[in-house]
Design an enzyme around this catalytic site. Structure first.
Site, mmCIF file in Angstrom:
data_model
loop_
_atom_site.group_PDB
_atom_site.id
_atom_site.type_symbol
_atom_site.label_atom_id
_atom_site.label_comp_id
_atom_site.label_asym_id
_atom_site.label_seq_id
_atom_site.Cartn_x
_atom_site.Cartn_y
_atom_site.Cartn_z
ATOM 1 N N GLN A 161 23.826 -49.107 70.845
ATOM 2 C CA GLN A 161 22.688 -48.562 71.599
ATOM 3 C C GLN A 161 21.407 -48.937 70.858
ATOM 4 O O GLN A 161 21.118 -48.377 69.791
ATOM 5 C CB GLN A 161 22.787 -47.036 71.708
ATOM 6 C CG GLN A 161 21.630 -46.448 72.499
ATOM 7 C CD GLN A 161 21.601 -44.925 72.460
ATOM 8 O OE1 GLN A 161 21.549 -44.337 71.389
ATOM 9 N NE2 GLN A 161 21.645 -44.297 73.620
ATOM 10 N N ARG A 218 13.509 -42.510 74.641
ATOM 11 C CA ARG A 218 12.678 -42.832 73.470
ATOM 12 C C ARG A 218 11.522 -43.741 73.892
ATOM 13 O O ARG A 218 10.884 -43.481 74.854
ATOM 14 C CB ARG A 218 13.523 -43.447 72.343
ATOM 15 C CG ARG A 218 14.628 -42.518 71.897
ATOM 16 C CD ARG A 218 14.061 -41.259 71.336
ATOM 17 N NE ARG A 218 15.046 -40.194 71.226
ATOM 18 C CZ ARG A 218 14.728 -38.950 70.936
ATOM 19 N NH1 ARG A 218 13.484 -38.592 70.770
ATOM 20 N NH2 ARG A 218 15.650 -38.026 70.844
ATOM 21 N N LYS A 227 20.630 -47.157 79.448
ATOM 22 C CA LYS A 227 20.665 -45.685 79.542
ATOM 23 C C LYS A 227 19.443 -45.249 80.333
ATOM 24 O O LYS A 227 18.315 -45.281 79.840
ATOM 25 C CB LYS A 227 20.679 -45.046 78.155
ATOM 26 C CG LYS A 227 20.596 -43.527 78.228
ATOM 27 C CD LYS A 227 21.080 -42.831 76.987
ATOM 28 C CE LYS A 227 20.765 -41.334 77.079
ATOM 29 N NZ LYS A 227 21.387 -40.523 76.083
ATOM 30 N N CYS A 270 36.552 -28.920 75.861
ATOM 31 C CA CYS A 270 35.262 -28.546 75.251
ATOM 32 C C CYS A 270 34.772 -27.279 75.943
ATOM 33 O O CYS A 270 34.732 -27.203 77.176
ATOM 34 C CB CYS A 270 34.266 -29.687 75.454
ATOM 35 S SG CYS A 270 32.571 -29.247 75.042
ATOM 36 N N CYS A 276 30.088 -24.800 73.779
ATOM 37 C CA CYS A 276 29.415 -23.760 72.964
ATOM 38 C C CYS A 276 28.270 -24.353 72.148
ATOM 39 O O CYS A 276 27.359 -23.632 71.753
ATOM 40 C CB CYS A 276 30.414 -23.060 72.047
ATOM 41 S SG CYS A 276 31.029 -24.104 70.701
ATOM 42 N N CYS A 323 28.695 -28.953 67.111
ATOM 43 C CA CYS A 323 28.287 -30.343 67.397
ATOM 44 C C CYS A 323 26.766 -30.440 67.325
ATOM 45 O O CYS A 323 26.213 -30.836 66.293
ATOM 46 C CB CYS A 323 28.861 -30.810 68.733
ATOM 47 S SG CYS A 323 28.604 -29.695 70.114
ATOM 48 N N CYS A 341 33.522 -29.786 65.527
ATOM 49 C CA CYS A 341 33.842 -28.976 66.710
ATOM 50 C C CYS A 341 34.430 -27.663 66.226
ATOM 51 O O CYS A 341 35.078 -27.637 65.164
ATOM 52 C CB CYS A 341 34.857 -29.724 67.582
ATOM 53 S SG CYS A 341 35.392 -28.770 69.015
HETATM 54 C C1 FMN Z 1 25.797 -34.368 68.442
HETATM 55 C C2 FMN Z 1 25.252 -35.251 69.520
HETATM 56 C C3 FMN Z 1 24.544 -36.408 69.175
HETATM 57 C C4 FMN Z 1 24.023 -37.241 70.195
HETATM 58 N N1 FMN Z 1 23.399 -38.410 69.849
HETATM 59 C C5 FMN Z 1 22.931 -39.231 70.818
HETATM 60 C C6 FMN Z 1 22.354 -40.506 70.487
HETATM 61 O O1 FMN Z 1 22.298 -40.930 69.342
HETATM 62 N N2 FMN Z 1 21.853 -41.250 71.512
HETATM 63 C C7 FMN Z 1 21.906 -40.830 72.804
HETATM 64 O O2 FMN Z 1 21.415 -41.543 73.677
HETATM 65 N N3 FMN Z 1 22.489 -39.660 73.154
HETATM 66 C C8 FMN Z 1 23.002 -38.861 72.200
HETATM 67 N N4 FMN Z 1 23.641 -37.691 72.539
HETATM 68 C C9 FMN Z 1 23.756 -37.304 73.984
HETATM 69 C C10 FMN Z 1 25.130 -37.709 74.549
HETATM 70 O O3 FMN Z 1 25.254 -39.110 74.605
HETATM 71 C C11 FMN Z 1 25.358 -37.124 75.965
HETATM 72 O O4 FMN Z 1 24.418 -37.671 76.843
HETATM 73 C C12 FMN Z 1 25.239 -35.603 76.034
HETATM 74 O O5 FMN Z 1 25.882 -34.997 74.950
HETATM 75 C C13 FMN Z 1 25.869 -35.054 77.338
HETATM 76 O O6 FMN Z 1 27.221 -35.438 77.428
HETATM 77 P P1 FMN Z 1 28.463 -34.431 77.101
HETATM 78 O O7 FMN Z 1 28.329 -33.265 78.015
HETATM 79 O O8 FMN Z 1 29.687 -35.258 77.367
HETATM 80 O O9 FMN Z 1 28.359 -34.009 75.665
HETATM 81 C C14 FMN Z 1 24.191 -36.873 71.556
HETATM 82 C C15 FMN Z 1 24.947 -35.725 71.868
HETATM 83 C C16 FMN Z 1 25.483 -34.930 70.879
HETATM 84 C C17 FMN Z 1 26.307 -33.730 71.248
#
Ligand code: FMN
Length: 381
Positions: free
Chosen positions: A90, A166, A213, A342, A345, A349, A361
């Site tokens: 990314q 960003r 993205k 999951c 919560c 994370c 987790c």
């Molecule tokens: C701990 C953590 C770190 C993340 N780091 C990034 C990141 O570096 N770049 C990004 O675009 N999204 C990041 N995300 C967002 C995830 O890619 C994702 O869009 C978001 O968690 C929703 O998906 P989920 O419900 O499957 O967790 C991060 C999410 C979490 C939980």
């Protein structure tokens, strides 16, 4: 059962062995633990792992431009490949000014500025930073996307994801972008920076698969500050496609609260499964390119339904795969009852990341507790 989840899918020049992707997730872990986690997620059957926040330019943190950084990314891609998945980088360009970060550093170290407060302080500087960037600096950054993509490929990455939030997201946003030149004003002008970033990667690597993205913001109710307003998608999506994008990874835009983009189960608005899929529906109307959904995708039945109906072509998960890296394997082998779902919560994370303890987790604690209980039992018997 779960035939669509487990069916291969081709995007551009790569074929994914199934439809499940590990969403970009920065983990803040020590190297060995990080590699172990990535290896486990790859072994668990996930088709592709997206490594979050790979810097576009040279950086005081590890980047592709230093030997140490390059070798680190190579170790990451090797770990992912050895365990059977593809790797995507990314490409990320921050919209926070480094000098501001330095200014707030003493406050962060002494604890006077909490992580949440830092985020607000930095967010408040975004508009001035984006609006004031010189043409020369913009050109350097755009060239950086092309250079970083070439280095990422050399480091073993199979796919490039452009972080459309960003800096790309701030240029896209009428809230942050107050420029009066060709990068500001109309939606077409605000799309220019992101399109040039995509085109730079496409020029440098004509055959690479480029995923974008796509950060969407909405009104009524208002969520997200960077990114593309729902109503502006008809301008942005075709332009990005023309610039060379092969697929879209669609989610809520950043720069509001982190718990909006990473919503807990208790979120007042984004609490349901597939909470950002309505944005995918809008993108689906505008392009034939594959669309990847993300956001509270957890249950195999729900995910299969979304894929089978063609609402999305790919499903990305972050927290679910942190909770259970074997989601794909268990789904494919019919062991769904053994899945650790999951709970949303956000304690270990997102909470772990914010507390600078690294991403884990609650399940890890449950397992450690169970192990020590069984050890105690053995010692007693
Ligand atoms: C701990 C953590 C770190 C993340 N780091 C990034 C990141 O570096 N770049 C990004 O675009 N999204 C990041 N995300 C967002 C995830 O890619 C994702 O869009 C978001 O968690 C929703 O998906 P989920 O419900 O499957 O967790 C991060 C999410 C979490 C939980």
């Amino acid at each position: 059962m779960y035939e669509t989840i487990n069916s291969p899918f081709t995007i551009g020049s790569v074929t994914l062995k199934n439809r499940i992707i590990f969403a970009p997730t920065s983990m803040g872990l020590k190297e060995e633990e990080y590699l172990e986690k990535l290896g486990a997620i790859a072994r668990g059957g996930t088709a592709m792992i997206i490594i979050g926040d790979v810097p576009v330019l040279k950086s005081p943190f590890l980047s592709l431009y230093s030997r140490k950084g390059f070798l680190r990314y190579r170790r990451i891609t090797e770990t992912i490949h050895q365990n059977g998945a593809l790797a995507a980088a990314q490409l990320h360009m921050s919209d926070s000014q480094f000098s501001r970060l330095i200014k707030y550093l003493p406050g962060m170290i002494t604890g006077k500025i909490k992580p949440d407060e830092l985020r607000i302080l930095l967010n408040n500087t975004v508009s001035d930073y984006i609006t004031g960037l010189t043409d020369k600096r913009i050109s350097e950054i755009i060239r950086g996307f092309g250079k970083a993509a070439v280095l990422a490929k050399e480091a073993g990455f199979d796919v490039i994801q452009i972080h459309g939030d960003r800096m790309c997201g701030s240029f896209s946003s009428s809230i942050y972008n107050r420029r009066k030149d060709r990068y500001g004003g109309s939606p077409k002008n605000r799309a220019r920076f992101a399109c040039e970033a995509v085109a730079a990667v496409r020029r440098a690597l004509p055959d690479i698969t480029i995923d974008f993205k796509l950060a969407v913001r909405q009104e009524n109710p208002h969520y997200g500050n960077a990114g593309i307003l729902m109503e502006e998608l008809p301008v942005f999506v075709p332009l990005l496609e023309q610039a060379g994008v092969n697929s879209f990874h669609v989610t809520l835009a950043n720069h509001s609260d982190l718990s909006d983009t990473i919503p807990p189960a208790s979120h007042p608005y984004f609490h349901g499964e597939g909470c950002f899929l309505s944005y995918c529906d809008e993108v689906r109307r505008l392009t034939d390119l594959p669309v990847c959904g993300v956001g509270r995708l957890c249950s195999p039945d729900f995910v299969e339904e979304q894929l089978k109906s063609g609402r999305i072509q790919l499903a990305a998960m972050s927290r679910q795969l942190i909770a259970d890296p074997e989601w794909v394997k268990k789904t494919a082998s019919g062991s769904v009852s053994k899945l650790f779902k999951c709970t949303g919560c956000n304690r270990e994370c997102l909470g772990g990341m914010q507390a600078h303890k690294g991403v884990h987790c609650i399940r890890d604690h449950i397992q450690t507790k169970n192990k020590s209980l069984s050890h105690e039992r053995k010692v007693v018997s």
